[in-house]
Scaffold this active site. Structure first.
Site, PDB file in Angstrom:
ATOM      1  N   GLY A 139       0.794  -1.210   0.000  1.00 17.62           N
ATOM      2  CA  GLY A 139       0.000   0.000   0.000  1.00 17.62           C
ATOM      3  C   GLY A 139       0.834   1.270   0.000  1.00 17.62           C
ATOM      4  N   SER A 140       0.333   2.290   0.676  1.00 19.35           N
ATOM      5  CA  SER A 140       0.935   3.618   0.586  1.00 19.35           C
ATOM      6  C   SER A 140       2.293   3.744   1.263  1.00 19.35           C
ATOM      7  CB  SER A 140      -0.032   4.664   1.166  1.00 19.35           C
ATOM      8  OG  SER A 140      -1.176   4.771   0.356  1.00 19.35           O
ATOM      9  N   THR A 141       2.732   2.733   2.006  1.00 23.35           N
ATOM     10  CA  THR A 141       4.118   2.789   2.493  1.00 23.35           C
ATOM     11  C   THR A 141       5.074   2.839   1.304  1.00 23.35           C
ATOM     12  OG1 THR A 141       4.218   0.365   2.650  1.00 23.35           O
ATOM     13  CG2 THR A 141       3.622   1.570   4.644  1.00 23.35           C
ATOM     14  N   LYS A 173       4.804   4.683  -1.162  1.00 21.32           N
ATOM     15  CA  LYS A 173       4.972   6.066  -1.606  1.00 21.32           C
ATOM     16  C   LYS A 173       6.269   6.664  -1.069  1.00 21.32           C
ATOM     17  CE  LYS A 173       0.027   6.670  -2.170  1.00 21.32           C
ATOM     18  NZ  LYS A 173      -1.245   7.150  -1.596  1.00 21.32           N
TER      19      LYS A 173
END
Length: 584
Positions: A305-307, A309
């Site tokens: 997921g957004s980790t 990013k």
């Protein structure tokens, strides 16, 4: 007749004569001379021979007695093939402070000599009163096999041994063996691992130790306990306990199917603590092979997921094509093929790079990746080791997955953590490189100095990129989704990640894999803490189940309880130091 006997026989014959007859011989002519002469001539030699004979026999019997005493203190010679092999010694496993995590203890095992068994049925009937789980048919065949030796039950309790001894069954006995004992129980089960019934490592660091030559020493009979030095791990048992306690509490609190966490030293690559639940008790591992018993931190593959990013933004900054002042239009969704990319909490406007990060914009992250290009994106993730199989001592390490051919849609979805799968531990290691000066250091479960770490480190990003990522992590904890992970005095920064799980080939709207990666203290990061929660539920009706509300809270609790043990001193002068003003 007396004259023809040997000297000793003649003396013996004379000694048996009645006194009456002996008196006559002595009083006869020359009689006393014959008897006295014989005594004088043979008496000394006879006594010497008798003494020597007695000494020889005494020596023989003393040797036999000594040997019997020696053998009495030894294990019986059970030459019954491989099954009767002596369980070999193993070195102790200790944490970085010398606390014992695994050690050998003595235990009794029950064996039988079938050739000496009088009545197999009676023997089994008696044994079943102490060992009710004993398999009657299997044991019967063993006792009737006529073999010289068979195992009946390994690793008995002292009470079982005592009760069986009182049964008085001929043809059975006990053998002292070694078994592994784990004082910390479940606390470090996935790291320390397990041994089998023969005290051979089959998982975790126990298996690693065997692979480093212990198994060869055992096979050659050279694995002697007093010669085996303890194996010191990088784990701090105190911090390990905190981590395991917090994720177990979190799994129950958020009704997740699993949870996990790792504490990583960013300067050395040492894993200070790592746990995953559900887990098992290595002292009674009856459920260790259950399908839900998996070390999710190193052997579980997930879309993070957004980790991710963190990597997308770092890649964009490191490429030189994007700066902190760069802006991306996130006012409209991205449509590619049959897919539409939305923002979870979209701002509907142009965003700066810091805003893309703290608002966790999928659209902005996709455009950052687009600026770098497909090949550059893939190369960067491989450079950080995110998509390579991790090299470390722990045997349970999964190989990340990625599409064989990357297309534009691949790069777009990977930018916000979908489309590739990796392990949480590898994610933590990659993030550590963005905090420690730009060096990728493979994780280790053994103690290692910073100098040793730098000798194997690989430079992967620039100092300027690290400076920018430290700022963004601190900013996100102040203004963005990382606010729940703040711990006063310890300058925590980080990034959330809420990923929809794939169910039956489609992304599910109600099943998430949540993660939070934290670094502290942000003025000079020393540790990464990464937490995960698999399919968490809202804590209360009306609340969300995003990473900020569960994984972020677990990370804060771990830091709050363990920071002082890790040697990080609180400093309140740096609070609220990161601002967004200069980039708006």
């Amino acid at each position: 007749m007396i004259a023809r006997l040997p000297m000793i026989s003649r003396l013996a014959t004379i000694a048996r004569l009645p006194p009456r007859l002996l008196g006559r011989r002595a009083s006869g002519e020359g009689g006393s001379i014959v008897v006295e002469g014989a005594r004088k001539a043979t008496g000394g030699k006879g006594r010497t021979r008798v003494v020597m004979t007695m000494a020889v026999f005494f020596g023989i019997y003393a040797t036999i007695a000594g040997r019997l005493v020696y053998l009495g203190f030894q294990n019986p010679d059970l030459s019954g093939g491989p099954q009767s092999r002596v369980t070999a010694s193993r070195p102790d496993i200790v944490d970085r402070n010398g606390e014992v995590l695994a050690t050998d203890i003595k235990t009794a095992s029950l064996f039988a000599e079938p050739r000496r068994i009088v009545d197999a049925d009676e023997a089994i009937e008696k044994l079943s009163t102490v060992l009710p789980e004993i398999d009657y048919e299997q044991t019967y065949h063993k006792l009737k096999s006529g073999a010289g030796f068979v195992w009946l039950q390994r690793q008995l309790t002292p009470k079982q041994q005592s009760d069986i001894m009182q049964l008085g069954i001929p043809g059975i006995g006990f053998r002292t063996e070694k078994r592994r004992f784990y004082p910390a129980g479940e606390t470090s089960s996935y790291i320390v691992g397990l041994t089998n019934i023969d005290n051979q490592g089959i998982s975790g660091m126990e298996k690693y130790i065997d692979e480093q030559g212990l198994s060869d020493l055992q096979a050659s009979g050279l694995a002697i306990a007093k010669d085996l030095k303890p194996v010191q791990l990088s784990i701090d048992l105190r911090v390990q306990h905190i981590v395991r306690d917090e994720i177990a509490t979190g799994m129950e609190k958020y009704r997740a199917i699993a949870a996990g966490a790792v504490v990583l030293n960013v300067k050395t690559g040492e894993v200070v603590a790592m746990a995953s639940v559900p887990d098992f008790d290595p002292n009674n591992p009856y459920n260790a092979q259950d399908k839900d018993r998996l070390n999710r931190m190193s052997a579980g593959l997930y879309e993070m997921g957004s980790t991710f990013k963190s990597f997308t933004t770092a890649m964009a900054l490191d490429s030189g094509k994007v700066t902190m002042e760069s802006r991306f239009d996130a006012s409209r969704p991205i449509r590619i093929g049959h897919q539409t990319i939305h923002d979870f909490h979209g701002k509907g406007r142009v965003l700066s790079v810091p805003e893309v990060f703290i608002y966790s914009s999928n659209i902005g992250s996709a455009k950052e990746a687009e600026a770098v290009g497909i090949d550059g994106h893939r190369e960067f993730l491989h450079r950080l080791g995110i998509l390579e199989k991790m090299q470390t001592e722990l045997p349970e390490v999964a190989r990340p997955t990625e599409p064989k051919v990357w297309k534009q849609v691949t790069s777009i979805t990977v930018a916000f953590g979908h489309g590739v799968s990796t392990t949480p531990l590898q994610t933590a290691v990659g993030c550590a490189a963005l905090m420690n000066g730009g060096y990728l250091i493979e994780p280790t479960f053994l103690t290692r100095t910073q100098e040793q770490a730098m000798s194997v480190a690989k430079k992967v990003v620039s100092e300027k990129t690290v400076e920018g990522m430290r700022y963004l992590y601190a900013l996100n904890a102040e203004k963005g989704s990382g606010r729940n992970a703040r711990v006063p005095g310890y300058r925590v920064g980080g990034k959330t990640g809420t990923a929809e799980k794939v169910v039956n080939g489609r992304y599910s709207k109600d099943k998430n894999f949540n993660a939070f990666v934290a670094a502290f203290p942000m003025d000079d990061p020393q540790y990464i803490v990464l937490t995960i929660a698999d399919e968490p539920k809202p804590e209360k009706p009306g609340m969300g189940a995003t990473a900020a509300s569960n994984a972020g809270v677990m990370a804060a609790n771990i830091i709050r309880r363990s920071a002082s043990m890790l040697g990080v001193k609180p400093d309140f002068s740096h609070e609220n130091g990161a601002t967004l003003v200069s980039y708006q």
